[in-house]
Write an enzyme that holds these catalytic residues in place. Structure first.
Site, PDB file in Angstrom:
ATOM      1  N   ALA A 119     -12.385   8.192   4.859  1.00 51.25           N
ATOM      2  CA  ALA A 119     -11.084   8.001   5.533  1.00 51.25           C
ATOM      3  C   ALA A 119     -11.325   7.819   7.020  1.00 51.25           C
ATOM      4  CB  ALA A 119     -10.189   9.207   5.269  1.00 51.25           C
ATOM      5  N   HIS A 127      23.257  27.778  12.645  1.00 49.26           N
ATOM      6  CA  HIS A 127      22.390  28.933  12.413  1.00 49.26           C
ATOM      7  C   HIS A 127      22.556  29.398  10.973  1.00 49.26           C
ATOM      8  CE1 HIS A 127      20.248  32.647  13.126  1.00 49.26           C
ATOM      9  NE2 HIS A 127      21.236  33.300  12.530  1.00 49.26           N
ATOM     10  N   THR A 162       0.835  -1.205   0.000  1.00 49.71           N
ATOM     11  CA  THR A 162       0.000   0.000   0.000  1.00 49.71           C
ATOM     12  C   THR A 162       0.866   1.250   0.000  1.00 49.71           C
ATOM     13  OG1 THR A 162      -1.751  -1.156   1.183  1.00 49.71           O
ATOM     14  CG2 THR A 162      -1.770   1.246   1.311  1.00 49.71           C
ATOM     15  N   CYS A 163       1.885   1.254   0.841  1.00 48.98           N
ATOM     16  CA  CYS A 163       2.728   2.442   1.018  1.00 48.98           C
ATOM     17  C   CYS A 163       3.269   2.985  -0.307  1.00 48.98           C
ATOM     18  CB  CYS A 163       3.879   2.087   1.958  1.00 48.98           C
ATOM     19  SG  CYS A 163       5.103   3.389   2.100  1.00 48.98           S
ATOM     20  N   ALA A 217       4.136   2.633   8.277  1.00 52.44           N
ATOM     21  CA  ALA A 217       5.116   1.864   7.502  1.00 52.44           C
ATOM     22  C   ALA A 217       6.395   1.641   8.310  1.00 52.44           C
ATOM     23  CB  ALA A 217       5.432   2.596   6.203  1.00 52.44           C
ATOM     24  N   GLY A 269     -10.381   5.172   8.856  1.00 56.24           N
ATOM     25  CA  GLY A 269      -9.498   4.163   9.436  1.00 56.24           C
ATOM     26  C   GLY A 269      -9.264   2.981   8.510  1.00 56.24           C
ATOM     27  N   ASP A 304       0.743  -3.789  10.063  1.00 56.33           N
ATOM     28  CA  ASP A 304      -0.669  -3.411  10.241  1.00 56.33           C
ATOM     29  C   ASP A 304      -1.584  -4.570  10.634  1.00 56.33           C
ATOM     30  OD1 ASP A 304       0.206  -0.949   9.405  1.00 56.33           O
ATOM     31  OD2 ASP A 304      -1.187  -0.759   7.725  1.00 56.33           O
ATOM     32  N   VAL A 354     -21.224  10.556  10.174  1.00 56.09           N
ATOM     33  CA  VAL A 354     -21.805  10.357   8.844  1.00 56.09           C
ATOM     34  C   VAL A 354     -22.633   9.081   8.856  1.00 56.09           C
ATOM     35  CG1 VAL A 354     -21.284   9.851   6.435  1.00 56.09           C
ATOM     36  CG2 VAL A 354     -20.044  11.669   7.632  1.00 56.09           C
ATOM     37  N   LYS A 413       2.662  11.686  -1.152  1.00 52.70           N
ATOM     38  CA  LYS A 413       3.714  12.689  -0.976  1.00 52.70           C
ATOM     39  C   LYS A 413       4.017  13.397  -2.291  1.00 52.70           C
ATOM     40  CE  LYS A 413       2.956  11.794   2.319  1.00 52.70           C
ATOM     41  NZ  LYS A 413       2.182  10.804   3.045  1.00 52.70           N
TER      42      LYS A 413
HETATM   43  P1  NAI Z   1      -7.652   7.487  11.357  1.00 52.25           P
HETATM   44  O1  NAI Z   1      -7.971   6.386  12.276  1.00 52.25           O
HETATM   45  O2  NAI Z   1      -6.380   8.242  11.507  1.00 52.25           O
HETATM   46  O3  NAI Z   1      -8.842   8.573  11.391  1.00 52.25           O
HETATM   47  C1  NAI Z   1     -10.182   8.227  11.100  1.00 52.25           C
HETATM   48  C2  NAI Z   1     -11.108   9.305  11.623  1.00 52.25           C
HETATM   49  O4  NAI Z   1     -12.432   9.031  11.168  1.00 52.25           O
HETATM   50  C3  NAI Z   1     -11.181   9.354  13.139  1.00 52.25           C
HETATM   51  O5  NAI Z   1     -10.883  10.658  13.559  1.00 52.25           O
HETATM   52  C4  NAI Z   1     -12.610   8.933  13.452  1.00 52.25           C
HETATM   53  O6  NAI Z   1     -13.113   9.556  14.600  1.00 52.25           O
HETATM   54  C5  NAI Z   1     -13.346   9.373  12.185  1.00 52.25           C
HETATM   55  N1  NAI Z   1     -14.642   8.690  11.947  1.00 52.25           N
HETATM   56  C6  NAI Z   1     -14.926   7.365  12.084  1.00 52.25           C
HETATM   57  N2  NAI Z   1     -16.213   7.120  11.756  1.00 52.25           N
HETATM   58  C7  NAI Z   1     -16.768   8.296  11.371  1.00 52.25           C
HETATM   59  C8  NAI Z   1     -18.073   8.692  10.910  1.00 52.25           C
HETATM   60  N3  NAI Z   1     -19.081   7.812  10.750  1.00 52.25           N
HETATM   61  N4  NAI Z   1     -18.282   9.997  10.625  1.00 52.25           N
HETATM   62  C9  NAI Z   1     -17.299  10.907  10.785  1.00 52.25           C
HETATM   63  N5  NAI Z   1     -16.037  10.583  11.197  1.00 52.25           N
HETATM   64  C10 NAI Z   1     -15.768   9.298  11.491  1.00 52.25           C
HETATM   65  O7  NAI Z   1      -7.776   6.846   9.905  1.00 52.25           O
HETATM   66  P2  NAI Z   1      -7.232   7.246   8.467  1.00 52.25           P
HETATM   67  O8  NAI Z   1      -6.976   8.696   8.334  1.00 52.25           O
HETATM   68  O9  NAI Z   1      -8.195   6.599   7.537  1.00 52.25           O
HETATM   69  O10 NAI Z   1      -5.826   6.523   8.397  1.00 52.25           O
HETATM   70  C11 NAI Z   1      -5.737   5.098   8.517  1.00 52.25           C
HETATM   71  C12 NAI Z   1      -4.379   4.682   9.006  1.00 52.25           C
HETATM   72  O11 NAI Z   1      -3.385   4.971   8.050  1.00 52.25           O
HETATM   73  C13 NAI Z   1      -3.999   5.380  10.288  1.00 52.25           C
HETATM   74  O12 NAI Z   1      -3.561   4.429  11.215  1.00 52.25           O
HETATM   75  C14 NAI Z   1      -2.888   6.285   9.896  1.00 52.25           C
HETATM   76  O13 NAI Z   1      -1.930   6.430  10.935  1.00 52.25           O
HETATM   77  C15 NAI Z   1      -2.294   5.624   8.669  1.00 52.25           C
HETATM   78  N6  NAI Z   1      -1.724   6.623   7.781  1.00 52.25           N
HETATM   79  C16 NAI Z   1      -0.591   7.283   8.153  1.00 52.25           C
HETATM   80  C17 NAI Z   1      -0.067   8.280   7.372  1.00 52.25           C
HETATM   81  C18 NAI Z   1       1.131   9.000   7.849  1.00 52.25           C
HETATM   82  O14 NAI Z   1       1.795   8.520   8.751  1.00 52.25           O
HETATM   83  N7  NAI Z   1       1.464  10.160   7.302  1.00 52.25           N
HETATM   84  C19 NAI Z   1      -0.692   8.668   6.109  1.00 52.25           C
HETATM   85  C20 NAI Z   1      -1.887   7.947   5.836  1.00 52.25           C
HETATM   86  C21 NAI Z   1      -2.355   6.951   6.634  1.00 52.25           C
END
Ligand code: NAI
Length: 461
Positions: free
Chosen positions: A266, A440, A41-42, A316, A268, A308, A233, A51
């Site tokens: 998005a 600096h 996936t990454c 990752a 989770g 995961d 939602v 990115k």
């Molecule tokens: P997430 O778990 O970070 O956030 C999901 C959000 O959806 C939560 O705030 C939750 O409260 C909300 N939610 C759940 N049901 C809902 C509803 N019915 N209505 C409205 N809001 C609702 O999940 P996300 O962003 O999908 O990411 C998944 C995974 O991928 C995470 O573990 C994340 O750490 C990882 N990831 C990491 C990245 C990075 O390190 N830069 C980039 C992309 C993903």
């Protein structure tokens, strides 16, 4: 004799890193991967392509907002979306081919196809059954679904579809203010979409230090993102020419709707274990559907799991650490992951990065701590590059001064955080950091100033 010492199922960051480390340790290794390219996936539909789009859209933002101030005249560039997607695909290709090269270099076999585990020490791919002394499951995760939201990856998309939309949305509704929603939401906001993020909780980015999350939300608001917090939602309705997002406001149970041409789900991700045959094998699972492990070992002999599909943050680099640790354990070495020092980064602009404990966690623990904070507004390098928004916040033990957590909103936060990680790995105090000479002018000086603020005070504040 077994065909392999180790077969790893899944060629993402956990799996491929584990394979290379196994090979380096002299183990005969194969990876089973059904996708047409390695990297999981990454590399294919996650970290790397996002990115590329974040970089491209940030460059556009710079041209639109800051070029004229610097005396760079001329029309701001327009967006050739097809070309932007090709650039993103080119980046993916370079990275996935890089892993193929590393496999050849390290003599790791790539068995193409989808694996099942018919019995301990066996991996079946198509009609072939391969035997291995050890099997490592590194199959990653997939987007979690939400009742009432039917993903078609065209107009109602997960992160996968969001990386290859046929056109830039006019009105995008993002469900979930987590990392994926905010990274992709800012990409499309910078490209001109009207972006509304609907979040179940009363704050964004669950788990993040609350002060940081608040400042982060303010920064995103200034960039044009709209937030509807405390809203669940319920359904996304597909009308002839548009989508209607139905949600319930939690505080008064009232119903409301939003219109959109594109919806990003998005909320989770969940472990991807379908079709592996874990139930028949008797593998113990957690109540959250993850594979239960103790030091990455499952309850089945010689079967391991990392990344995961197991407990912990879905990152990752967490999977990579575990991949290396498992390889070392299989080779008879110690294998270790320090779960207290795993950084988290959100690659928006400004970036957000954290490591260690949040203020909320320290309060809950009843630990006496002090806070050292320094704003990028007082950092010369940041001011010169239109990056004065944000701050560095260091949490240190009240008595011992040991660094317990570092939270950064600001330029290159995702790079700066590693100074904190290194310090924490060595058990440093805030004073150790404060007494380290920093060049600096650099953004890193803000980290040192925050460390100084844990003691007698920052110099430039
Ligand atoms: P997430 O778990 O970070 O956030 C999901 C959000 O959806 C939560 O705030 C939750 O409260 C909300 N939610 C759940 N049901 C809902 C509803 N019915 N209505 C409205 N809001 C609702 O999940 P996300 O962003 O999908 O990411 C998944 C995974 O991928 C995470 O573990 C994340 O750490 C990882 N990831 C990491 C990245 C990075 O390190 N830069 C980039 C992309 C993903």
């Amino acid at each position: 004799m077994a065909d392999y010492d180790v077969i790893i199922i899944g060629g993402g960051p956990g799996g491929y890193v584990c394979a290379i480390r196994c090979a380096q340790l002299g183990l005969k290794t194969a990876v089973v991967e059904g996708r047409e390219t390695l990297g999981g996936t990454c590399l294919n539909v996650g970290c790397i392509p996002s990115k590329a789009l974040l970089h491209a859209s940030h460059s556009l933002h710079e041209a639109q907002h800051n070029f004229a101030t610097m005396g760079l005249r001329g029309k701001a560039p327009s967006v050739d979306w097809k070309q932007m997607l090709s650039y993103k695909d080119e980046v993916i290709g370079q990275n996935t081919k890089g892993i193929e090269f590393l496999f050849k270099k390290n003599k790791v076999d790539w068995i193409k196809g989808w694996a099942t585990i018919p019995a301990a020490g066996q991996v079946k791919v198509g009609d072939d059954v391969h035997s291995a002394k050890n099997v490592v499951i590194a199959t990653g995760s997939e987007p979690a679904s939400l009742p009432g939201v039917e993903v078609d990856e065209k107009t109602i998309v997960t992160s996968t579809g969001a990386l290859s939309l046929t056109k830039i949305p006019k009105k995008l509704v993002v469900i979930g203010a987590g990392v994926i929603g905010l990274e992709m939401g800012s990409v499309y906001a910078r490209l001109g979409a009207e972006v509304t993020v609907v979040e179940f909780l009363d704050h964004i980015t669950p788990g993040m230090d609350a002060g940081l999350a608040k400042a982060f939300q303010r920064a995103l608001k200034k960039q044009g993102l709209t937030f509807v917090l405390g809203a669940a939602v319920q359904e996304v309705e597909k009308l002839k020419t548009k989508l209607k997002v139905h949600y319930k406001l939690r505080k008064n149970d009232s119903d409301a709707t939003l219109e959109a041409d594109t919806v990003l789900l998005a909320t989770g991700r969940k472990p991807f274990v379908d079709g592996l045959g874990l139930e028949a094998l008797g593998v113990t699972m957690t109540k959250h559907g993850q594979i239960a492990v103790s030091h990455w070992q499952t309850n089945v002999k010689s079967l391991w799991a990392i990344g995961d599909v197991t407990e912990g943050p879905m990152l990752a680099h967490k999977a990579e650490e575990e991949g290396i640790a498992v390889a070392e354990r299989i080779a008879g070495q110690a294998g270790h992951v320090n779960y207290d020092v795993i950084p988290g980064v959100v690659y928006t602009a400004p970036e957000v990065a954290s490591v260690g404990q949040t203020e909320e966690a320290l309060k809950a623990e009843g630990r006496a701590y002090k806070v050292g904070k320094f704003s990028f507004m007082a950092n010369a390098r940041a001011k010169a590059t239109f990056a004065g928004e944000g701050f560095v916040k260091i949490l240190a033990d009240q008595q011992t001064d040991r660094i317990l957590g570092v939270h950064i909103l600001g330029p290159a936060a995702g790079e700066l955080i590693h100074e904190a990680c290194m310090a924490m790995e060595f058990g440093a105090s805030a004073e150790d950091l404060a007494r380290t000479c920093h060049a600096h002018p650099t953004f890193s000086e803000a980290v040192r100033e925050a460390a100084l603020a844990c003691g007698d005070g920052a110099i430039h504040a």
